[in-house]
Scaffold this motif. Structure first.
Motif, PDB file in Angstrom:
ATOM      1  N   UNK A   1       0.815  -1.213   0.000  1.00  0.00           N
ATOM      2  CA  UNK A   1       0.000   0.000   0.000  1.00  0.00           C
ATOM      3  C   UNK A   1       0.850   1.265   0.000  1.00  0.00           C
ATOM      4  N   UNK A   2       2.104   1.138  -0.429  1.00  0.00           N
ATOM      5  CA  UNK A   2       3.018   2.278  -0.455  1.00  0.00           C
ATOM      6  C   UNK A   2       3.505   2.512  -1.889  1.00  0.00           C
ATOM      7  N   UNK A   3       2.746   3.259  -2.673  1.00  0.00           N
ATOM      8  CA  UNK A   3       3.182   3.529  -4.054  1.00  0.00           C
ATOM      9  C   UNK A   3       4.456   4.358  -4.070  1.00  0.00           C
ATOM     10  N   UNK A   4       5.236   4.191  -5.115  1.00  0.00           N
ATOM     11  CA  UNK A   4       6.474   4.946  -5.244  1.00  0.00           C
ATOM     12  C   UNK A   4       6.213   6.404  -5.592  1.00  0.00           C
ATOM     13  N   UNK A   5       7.226   7.225  -5.411  1.00  0.00           N
ATOM     14  CA  UNK A   5       7.085   8.653  -5.673  1.00  0.00           C
ATOM     15  C   UNK A   5       7.241   8.991  -7.149  1.00  0.00           C
ATOM     16  N   UNK A   6       7.941   8.128  -7.888  1.00  0.00           N
ATOM     17  CA  UNK A   6       8.138   8.364  -9.313  1.00  0.00           C
ATOM     18  C   UNK A   6       7.009   7.711 -10.102  1.00  0.00           C
ATOM     19  N   UNK A   7       6.386   8.474 -10.977  1.00  0.00           N
ATOM     20  CA  UNK A   7       5.254   7.962 -11.749  1.00  0.00           C
ATOM     21  C   UNK A   7       5.652   6.769 -12.600  1.00  0.00           C
ATOM     22  N   UNK A   8       4.813   5.745 -12.586  1.00  0.00           N
ATOM     23  CA  UNK A   8       5.047   4.550 -13.398  1.00  0.00           C
ATOM     24  C   UNK A   8       4.392   4.738 -14.762  1.00  0.00           C
ATOM     25  N   UNK A   9       5.171   4.606 -15.822  1.00  0.00           N
ATOM     26  CA  UNK A   9       4.637   4.779 -17.172  1.00  0.00           C
ATOM     27  C   UNK A   9       3.878   3.523 -17.599  1.00  0.00           C
ATOM     28  N   UNK A  10       2.698   3.733 -18.144  1.00  0.00           N
ATOM     29  CA  UNK A  10       1.831   2.618 -18.510  1.00  0.00           C
ATOM     30  C   UNK A  10       2.517   1.664 -19.481  1.00  0.00           C
ATOM     31  N   UNK A  11       3.160   2.194 -20.497  1.00  0.00           N
ATOM     32  CA  UNK A  11       3.806   1.342 -21.490  1.00  0.00           C
ATOM     33  C   UNK A  11       4.868   0.449 -20.879  1.00  0.00           C
ATOM     34  N   UNK A  12       5.656   1.011 -19.968  1.00  0.00           N
ATOM     35  CA  UNK A  12       6.722   0.238 -19.329  1.00  0.00           C
ATOM     36  C   UNK A  12       6.138  -0.859 -18.441  1.00  0.00           C
ATOM     37  N   UNK A  13       5.049  -0.534 -17.717  1.00  0.00           N
ATOM     38  CA  UNK A  13       4.417  -1.536 -16.851  1.00  0.00           C
ATOM     39  C   UNK A  13       3.842  -2.664 -17.685  1.00  0.00           C
ATOM     40  N   UNK A  14       3.131  -2.316 -18.753  1.00  0.00           N
ATOM     41  CA  UNK A  14       2.522  -3.343 -19.606  1.00  0.00           C
ATOM     42  C   UNK A  14       3.585  -4.234 -20.243  1.00  0.00           C
ATOM     43  N   UNK A  15       4.694  -3.635 -20.677  1.00  0.00           N
ATOM     44  CA  UNK A  15       5.772  -4.415 -21.289  1.00  0.00           C
ATOM     45  C   UNK A  15       6.398  -5.371 -20.269  1.00  0.00           C
ATOM     46  N   UNK A  16       6.573  -4.903 -19.038  1.00  0.00           N
ATOM     47  CA  UNK A  16       7.156  -5.752 -18.000  1.00  0.00           C
ATOM     48  C   UNK A  16       6.218  -6.893 -17.633  1.00  0.00           C
ATOM     49  N   UNK A  17       4.913  -6.615 -17.567  1.00  0.00           N
ATOM     50  CA  UNK A  17       3.937  -7.670 -17.288  1.00  0.00           C
ATOM     51  C   UNK A  17       3.980  -8.726 -18.381  1.00  0.00           C
ATOM     52  N   UNK A  18       4.049  -8.285 -19.630  1.00  0.00           N
ATOM     53  CA  UNK A  18       4.096  -9.231 -20.745  1.00  0.00           C
ATOM     54  C   UNK A  18       5.366 -10.069 -20.698  1.00  0.00           C
ATOM     55  N   UNK A  19       6.474  -9.454 -20.305  1.00  0.00           N
ATOM     56  CA  UNK A  19       7.730 -10.189 -20.188  1.00  0.00           C
ATOM     57  C   UNK A  19       7.633 -11.285 -19.143  1.00  0.00           C
ATOM     58  N   UNK A  20       7.008 -10.979 -18.024  1.00  0.00           N
ATOM     59  CA  UNK A  20       6.842 -11.992 -16.969  1.00  0.00           C
ATOM     60  C   UNK A  20       5.862 -13.072 -17.410  1.00  0.00           C
ATOM     61  N   UNK A  21       4.811 -12.688 -18.121  1.00  0.00           N
ATOM     62  CA  UNK A  21       3.869 -13.687 -18.649  1.00  0.00           C
ATOM     63  C   UNK A  21       4.596 -14.701 -19.521  1.00  0.00           C
ATOM     64  N   UNK A  22       5.421 -14.188 -20.433  1.00  0.00           N
ATOM     65  CA  UNK A  22       6.139 -15.073 -21.348  1.00  0.00           C
ATOM     66  C   UNK A  22       7.119 -15.964 -20.591  1.00  0.00           C
TER      67      UNK A  22
END
Length: 396
Positions: A92-113
């Protein structure tokens, strides 16, 4: 007792018994299993099945995972594991630096694969950073889709923890997963989270409790969902239900419960996914994955010949499925062949499992048990066993 084990589950059981100062006769009496079976498991003439591991664990106050033995990780992965535990703690402690949607989606896809390909080391390497960025993204966006993305990351944390038998992390991951999907109404996410929660019961050796979770989740999904979403949710929950039923100590009750879940899963698969299995949020459901679960359930019910009958067209069943399904299915077939006395077929399927997913096979309890029993039963040198010995690090 050591927290991790490089020995196979049956040998780990022997170590636990000796550390407790128990004779085989004493432990057999406590667990209500035969001395003959316990002796064969310890010396490597029989595999330690999940059901027997859960039964013995219960008598010792241990989870099934503790009896099977936690898998070791490489020294360079220890820091990553520490980082992952920290990220789970900071849910429940989000980071201070904004997470870019594209980077998050790409990382999720990498873990899926990586998860589909059973590249365990890659999953562990990516999860700590991904979990933190997905947490920040979900808190910032506050949409159903963003929270579902975070829930899927926690599902991968559960998957990784369950593969290594890290039950504390597995149970915490499913709690966080449920929390994420509850931030915005998401009945499909709730069903998938319930499926993973029931898996934590399964790995802990509490099949009865897991079945309660599954049945409640099915009722909720049937009420809250419609169309293919409903079919998918009910399907994946039934797959978990049949696996849990196969692990019940009372095999008569287990068979009855298993047939109920098998019939429901096959009906939904035929009606909604006849064109092929669907892969959604790192979950797979359809006729093929249903068949792999039926195979495993028949085996857990003590019916290896019925399991092998399901496996008659195994190449077709496994065609197109990810390594995370191919390798366990090959291991189940290997165990079934051992049960009917066909060592060569058992070895061939064990080798196929290693070829499909070497990183998973290295830590999978069934892979290590089948290898141990084959090594014990072969009274002469075997080139393939020697090759697998080098790959697994397990001595002949």
């Amino acid at each position: 007792m050591s927290a991790t084990s490089e020995v196979a589950p049956g040998a780990n059981l022997a170590l636990i018994r000796k550390e407790r100062g128990l004779s085989q006769a004493q432990l057999a009496r406590m667990a209500n299993v035969s001395v003959s079976l316990l002796s064969k498991i310890e010396v490597g003439d029989r595999t330690l099945t999940p059901t027997v591991a859960a039964t013995i664990g219960k008598s010792l106050g241990l989870s099934m995972a503790e009896v099977l033995g936690k898998a070791r990780i490489a020294e360079d992965d220890e820091e990553r594991l520490t980082d992952l535990r920290s990220a789970v703690r900071d849910y429940d402690l989000p980071g201070r630096i904004q997470a870019e949607e594209g980077a998050v989606l790409a990382a999720v896809e990498s873990v899926r694969e990586a998860r589909d390909e059973a590249r365990v080391h890659h999953v562990l390497a990516r999860l700590p950073g991904l979990l933190r960025s997905a947490t920040t993204y979900a808190h910032a966006e506050n949409t159903t889709e963003a929270w579902m993305l975070l829930a899927e990351v926690y599902s991968s944390v559960y998957w990784l923890a369950a593969r290594h038998r890290w039950m504390d992390m597995a149970e915490l991951a499913v709690t966080r997963q449920r929390w994420a999907v509850e931030q915005r109404a998401n009945p499909l996410g709730e069903a998938i989270a319930a499926r993973d929660r029931a898996g934590a019961y399964l790995n802990g050796g509490d099949a009865e409790g897991g079945l309660v979770v599954v049945d409640r989740a099915i009722a909720r999904a049937e009420e809250a969902l419609s169309g293919q979403d409903r079919a998918f949710a009910v399907g994946v929950l039934n797959l978990r239900g049949m696996t849990l039923a196969g692990r019940l100590e009372d095999k008569t009750e287990g068979a009855r419960e298993a047939e109920r879940h098998i019939a429901s899963a096959e009906r939904v698969a035929d009606e909604w996914f006849s064109g092929g299995d669907a892969n959604r949020h790192s979950m797979i459901f359809g006729p093929q994955n249903t068949a792999t679960h039926v195979l495993a359930t028949r085996l857990d019910l003590g019916r290896p010949r019925e399991a092998l009958a399901v496996a008659e067209n195994l190449d077709t069943v496994l065609d197109g499925l990810p390594a995370t399904r191919v390798a366990p299915s090959r291991l189940n077939v290997a165990r079934a062949h051992l049960d009917v006395g066909d060592r060569e077929a058992a070895l061939a399927n064990l080798s196929a499992a290693w070829e499909a997913a070497p990183q998973m096979a290295r830590i999978h309890p069934t892979a290590r048990e089948v290898f141990r029993v084959l090594a014990s039963l072969h009274r002469r040198s075997n080139p393939e066993l020697l090759r697998l010995s080098h790959m697994s690090g397990m001595p002949l």
